[in-house]
Design a protein around this motif. Structure first.
Motif, PDB file in Angstrom:
ATOM      1  N   SER A 150       4.383  11.292   5.873  1.00 33.83           N
ATOM      2  CA  SER A 150       4.743  10.201   4.972  1.00 33.83           C
ATOM      3  C   SER A 150       6.164   9.700   5.227  1.00 33.83           C
ATOM      4  CB  SER A 150       4.596  10.678   3.525  1.00 33.83           C
ATOM      5  OG  SER A 150       3.234  11.023   3.303  1.00 33.83           O
ATOM      6  N   TYR A 151       6.417   8.450   4.839  1.00 28.37           N
ATOM      7  CA  TYR A 151       7.713   7.795   5.056  1.00 28.37           C
ATOM      8  C   TYR A 151       8.160   7.931   6.521  1.00 28.37           C
ATOM      9  CZ  TYR A 151       7.885   8.103  -0.071  1.00 28.37           C
ATOM     10  OH  TYR A 151       7.586   8.017  -1.401  1.00 28.37           O
ATOM     11  N   VAL A 164       3.556  -3.404   3.239  1.00 27.18           N
ATOM     12  CA  VAL A 164       4.805  -3.250   2.515  1.00 27.18           C
ATOM     13  C   VAL A 164       4.832  -1.837   1.929  1.00 27.18           C
ATOM     14  CG1 VAL A 164       6.265  -4.183   0.672  1.00 27.18           C
ATOM     15  CG2 VAL A 164       4.744  -5.702   1.947  1.00 27.18           C
ATOM     16  N   HIS A 165       5.879  -1.122   2.176  1.00 27.33           N
ATOM     17  CA  HIS A 165       6.186   0.237   1.679  1.00 27.33           C
ATOM     18  C   HIS A 165       5.888   1.339   2.696  1.00 27.33           C
ATOM     19  CE1 HIS A 165       7.190  -1.781  -1.887  1.00 27.33           C
ATOM     20  NE2 HIS A 165       5.959  -1.976  -2.310  1.00 27.33           N
ATOM     21  N   ILE A 192       9.719  -1.683   5.211  1.00 34.74           N
ATOM     22  CA  ILE A 192      10.036  -0.378   4.636  1.00 34.74           C
ATOM     23  C   ILE A 192      11.227  -0.469   3.666  1.00 34.74           C
ATOM     24  CG2 ILE A 192       9.140   0.907   6.615  1.00 34.74           C
ATOM     25  CD1 ILE A 192      12.094   1.254   7.542  1.00 34.74           C
ATOM     26  N   GLN A 193      11.369   0.570   2.837  1.00 36.33           N
ATOM     27  CA  GLN A 193      12.503   0.647   1.914  1.00 36.33           C
ATOM     28  C   GLN A 193      13.097   2.047   2.027  1.00 36.33           C
ATOM     29  OE1 GLN A 193       9.360  -0.328   0.666  1.00 36.33           O
ATOM     30  NE2 GLN A 193       9.847  -2.478   0.949  1.00 36.33           N
ATOM     31  N   ALA A 198       0.869  -1.183   0.000  1.00 34.85           N
ATOM     32  CA  ALA A 198       0.000   0.000   0.000  1.00 34.85           C
ATOM     33  C   ALA A 198       0.900   1.225   0.000  1.00 34.85           C
ATOM     34  CB  ALA A 198      -0.904  -0.015   1.228  1.00 34.85           C
ATOM     35  N   ILE A 199       0.816   2.013  -1.058  1.00 34.49           N
ATOM     36  CA  ILE A 199       1.668   3.215  -1.139  1.00 34.49           C
ATOM     37  C   ILE A 199       0.848   4.489  -0.920  1.00 34.49           C
ATOM     38  CG2 ILE A 199       3.154   4.582  -2.679  1.00 34.49           C
ATOM     39  CD1 ILE A 199       4.448   2.041  -3.597  1.00 34.49           C
TER      40      ILE A 199
END
Ligand SMILES: [Zn+2]
Length: 514
Positions: free
Chosen positions: A398-399, A353-354, A375-376, A325-326
């Motif tokens: 975000s992030y 994921v993400h 996370i990436q 999910a972005i």
């Protein structure tokens, strides 16, 4: 026969040496202690004060996709349309009869379209996929062979026939037209991907491969199983199982597969759901339009009912679910399903994921539900340059990697081949939050410490992957480790990505040496 590794510094330990027997670390201690255990025929490796870390684990990638990417036209270094087109033109003569010209890795919104690819060839089908893998540009021949016409309707995707731009699930129409790779080719991709990982100190991955380029989960599954049985794996793989639809998933479960089935080399991991697209391609599903494209809110791949069907099926077989999910709309969709259907405390370790674009209320919910987060931090490199233009105010929460890391099970990865696997670069970006490419910084208050970032690729990563006896240099653990020429904690943050990996050992075997 045993091998003694001497005169080193070891992450999270005061020991300076360790002994490897077979697959395992059998002792750690001082140089004298380890030397005293040596018998005739044993080997010693002098590490001259270098820094030993447990083999890095990349918790989310596509290993087959990485291997394929390394075998085809790589466009990741291209800085403009001309360069992409020039490389494509040059690749043409090396193709075999009937082969498609496939490239991947371009990033920016380049001026490539059907017409520019037709200018290269109208006889050879050409498909160039964006780095994210969610969008491709194709020529007329590729459209023709894929049976795509002006009237083709794209379910859960998008086809711009005039410009040859194909998005999301519509890409499956192209994949159907390709000759499916045989088992030997798939094994070759796995080996190539593993080799690249080993060169970057990686000895374990969470990998999503089932639907990468085959119409069923079986060919990829068999390639991994056979390679593992033949002792041909230089990487431990936990498969993040993705399926075309719930029916296919159901057939997989009926065969007796579920999380935990497998061996130390290849094991079935969670169910993987892809709910939306990517930020770069503006296909990540947003509740409000993109700040730099008021007509677009991205794409949701499944309707709510399908997501719930997948989820319930997985839970009834004790299989965790991890969801790509972005955008915040994709996150809303899956958080609702988790909230309404999950056992309290999340004992099955369902996750996300993400974890990129989110609102404050969503971040709170993730923490409350104790979701596992894959996370990436490598994404900061590219996304720091586009985040604010794409989403404006929404960039604020975000992030939020440090917040996630400090509150819920969170570990790091590359999503290769979206980014090439590189834990040391990932550690640097987690710490500096500063793009190496654009020089722009992304919300520095979410910076992780070097120790946290290192753990996000080691201890914490193995916990997330559920791999036991991995992730520490300790007696009884698998002999999976990497030797770095310097300790990242004693290196200037901006230089961590330059630390050379000198050696990688997996299962007691040296799989990479510089
Ligand atoms: Zn992925």
């Amino acid at each position: 026969m045993a091998t003694a590794y001497l005169n080193c510094r070891i992450k999270d330990s005061d020991d300076t040496a360790f002994l490897v027997e077979g697959h395992l670390i059998s002792r750690t201690g001082s140089d004298e202690e380890i030397r005293s255990l040596l018998r005739e025929g044993d080997e010693t490796v002098e590490l001259s004060g270098m820094y030993v870390v447990p083999g890095f684990a990349d918790t989310h990638m596509h290993l087959l996709g990485l291997g394929e990417y390394l075998s085809t036209l790589m466009l990741n270094h291209c800085t403009g349309s001309e360069e992409v087109l020039e490389l494509t033109r040059k690749a043409l003569p090396s193709l075999k009869e009937g082969q498609w010209l496939r490239g991947r890795g371009y990033h920016d919104n380049l001026q490539i379209d059907k017409a520019s690819l037709d200018a290269i060839s109208t006889d050879v089908p050409i498909v160039l996929t964006r780095a994210c893998g969610h969008v491709a540009c194709v020529n007329s021949k590729a459209l023709e062979l894929a049976g795509i016409t002006e009237d083709t309707e794209a379910e859960e995707g998008d086809i711009d026939y005039a410009n040859g731009i194909i998005k999301e699930n519509a890409l499956r129409l192209l994949k159907k037209a390709w000759k499916e790779p045989d088992e030997e080719t798939l094994k070759e991709y796995i080996r190539k991907g593993a080799e690249y990982c080993n060169a970057h100190g990686i000895t374990a991955v969470g990998s999503d491969d089932f639907v990468s380029f085959t119409s069923s989960y079986k060919p990829a599954l068999k390639a991994f199983e056979h390679l593992a049985m033949e002792n041909g794996m230089n990487l431990r793989v936990s498969e993040q199982c993705e399926f075309h639809d719930p029916e296919e998933f159901s057939r997989f479960l009926d065969e007796g597969y579920t999380a935990g089935v497998g061996s130390d080399a290849f094991v079935i991991g969670p169910l993987k759901l892809i709910l939306d697209g990517s930020l770069g391609a503006r296909t990540a599903a947003m509740t409000m339009p993109y700040s730099d494209d008021p007509d677009s809110c991205g794409i949701l791949i499944y309707d709510d009912e399908e997501v719930e069907t997948f989820f319930r099926l997985a839970q009834s077989y004790n299989m965790p679910v991890i969801s790509h999910a972005i955008g915040d709309a994709a996150l809303d969709q899956i958080l609702d399903v988790y909230e309404q259907n999950m056992y309290e405390g999340n004992p099955l370790h369902n996750g996300l994921v993400h974890c990129q674009i989110m609102r404050k209320d969503q971040l709170k919910k993730i923490l409350k539900l104790s979701l596992s987060c894959y996370i990436q931090t490598l994404f900061i490199d590219y996304d720091a340059g586009i985040l604010e233009e794409r989403v404006g105010e929404r960039a604020k929460y975000s992030y939020p990697f440090a917040t996630l890391y400090r509150n819920v099970p969170t570990a790091n990865g590359s999503d290769a081949p979206v980014e090439l696997p590189d834990p040391l670069k990932g550690i640097e970006l987690a710490v500096t939050r500063k793009s190496l490419t654009s020089g722009r910084t992304m919300n520095a208050s979410e910076a992780m410490t070097v120790k946290e970032a290192l753990d996000s690729f080691t201890d914490r990563a193995y916990e997330l992957l559920g791999m036991e006896n991995c992730g520490k240099i300790r007696k009884g653990y698998f002999a999976d480790f990497a030797v770095l020429s310097a300790d990242p904690e004693e290196t200037e943050p901006e230089k961590i990505h330059e630390i050379p990996v000198m050696m990688t050992v997996m299962d007691g075997r040296t799989v990479y040496e510089r």
